[in-house]
Write an enzyme that holds these catalytic residues in place. Sequence first.
Site, PDB file in Angstrom:
ATOM      1  N   ASP A  71       0.805  -1.223   0.000  1.00  0.00           N
ATOM      2  CA  ASP A  71       0.000   0.000   0.000  1.00  0.00           C
ATOM      3  C   ASP A  71       0.832   1.262   0.000  1.00  0.00           C
ATOM      4  OD1 ASP A  71      -2.677  -0.627   2.361  1.00  0.00           O
ATOM      5  OD2 ASP A  71      -2.429  -1.166   0.260  1.00  0.00           O
TER       6      ASP A  71
ATOM      7  N   MET B  64      -8.025   8.933   9.132  1.00  0.00           N
ATOM      8  CA  MET B  64      -8.521   9.521   7.873  1.00  0.00           C
ATOM      9  C   MET B  64      -9.409  10.736   8.160  1.00  0.00           C
ATOM     10  SD  MET B  64      -9.406   5.906   5.990  1.00  0.00           S
ATOM     11  CE  MET B  64      -9.910   5.056   7.470  1.00  0.00           C
TER      12      MET B  64
ATOM     13  N   LYS C  79      -3.714   3.167  -2.591  1.00  0.00           N
ATOM     14  CA  LYS C  79      -4.842   4.026  -2.937  1.00  0.00           C
ATOM     15  C   LYS C  79      -4.534   5.442  -2.495  1.00  0.00           C
ATOM     16  CE  LYS C  79      -7.219   0.568  -1.182  1.00  0.00           C
ATOM     17  NZ  LYS C  79      -8.110  -0.010  -0.236  1.00  0.00           N
TER      18      LYS C  79
END
Length: 466
Positions: free
Chosen positions: A251, A386, A273
């Site tokens: 990742d 996040m 991502k």
Amino acid sequence: MDYFPLFIDLKNKNCLVIGAGEVATRKAELLAKAKANITIIAPEFCTNIKSLAEKNTHITLVQKAFSPDDINQQRLIISATNKASVNKLVAETANLHNIPVNVVDSPELCSFIVPAIIDRSPIVAAVSSGGASPVLARLLRSRLESLIPPAFGRLAKLANKYRATVKENINPPAQRRIFWENALQGSIAELFYSGKEKEAEFELQKAINTNNAEKPITGEVYLVGAGPGDPDLLTFRALRLMQQADTVVYDRLVSKEILELVRRDAELIYVGKQRDNHSLPQESINALLARLAKEGKRVVRLKGGDPFIFGRGAEEIEKLAEENINFQVVPGITAASGCATYAGIPLTHRDHSQSCTFVTGHLKDNTVNLNWKQLAAPNQTIVIYMGLVGLKTICQSLIQHGAPVDLPIALIQQGTTHTQRVITATLSTIYKKIEHEDIQPPTLFIIGTVVSLHDNLKWFNPNNGL
Ligand code: SAH
């Protein structure tokens, strides 16, 4: 070679320890592990050695001063007194009788050395510097400790159980050696280390019957948590799997330093991502892992932090479970834990917070769907993953639901790395405060009065400029 290394069988053999302080206790413990019959001679005994003797019927305490007559039919002798004259007398008498003797911290009086030991019985590794630098020997020992899985010894017992069968069935010896090499470092061993000992034994039996312990047609997937960034925070298991992987699927959150620890020849596949920019949809990642495993690869799926915390790890292994592909999951230090500790902000504290909640601040349809009433209650810590984009909404919603406007909040940027930054403010001031800052992802927020401890407890001060 100044000393000849060997392993002595001391089971039920008489051994003598002179002295009864802490050092003598450790030596007696070691001899007890080897199941020796131990006599300890000293004028006085420390509490620990007394309780060791109470627990162990093979230890006899004899309260007296040492005299040369005590050396009688001993297999070996260890002197650990703080009296130089006694130590010298023990060594001289032992030498006279040709009995191996070790005098703690006096190499000149020793006829043998007690090495630094890595005990994965029946596998035992011993390291010695020949007295030149016991600290170096111990450092090497700790490196070996981290390399050798704790279940190594139990694996050796399994191998021993099938040793005769393999000898009978697999010939010539050269082929047998290859069989064991494949079995003990391939997928059978890995099954065993991951706690599937019964399955490992079954696979070993199958391999003996087919005379083949080579890599199976179907590979396997290791879903591995890489921690928050600092490579030192990897687990031993994560490192071991990374060093034997054929393919590593990783990742954006996995740091460069961590990728450098992957086996040199492994294929690296990036599936990271970016926010709102999925470089590879989740379904394709799931399918990719299954495909690679079916090609027979040992795949490490490396994820930031812990794979089961906001990591979609479960979705990835659901697909593997469906397709009957072997997998194991290795936990990692999650960002909340890593960032909090490196920022000197305890997640719970008797005077501040009795619970801690991890939430995602990721906006779905431009709203943050959280139980605000619950999160606004006092005496707790909230960690937001996040959360940068939704920060304003989050702070305002908490205030609307009763949280104090001056409740402390910390933003931690790139926690645990040398680019870590910690910015503290309050619910009502944080977004203004960071408006003109150049904040780099990833970032984590910690909300609660525990944040006020940061000023006093911060200890990790990387030099951001370097
Ligand atoms: N599975 C990961 C979390 C993945 S979600 C874990 O257990 O840590 C991604 C979010 O984690 C980021 O948006 C950020 O909020 C947080 N994060 C991960 N690593 C971080 C780090 N080193 N510093 C700050 N935040 C981090």
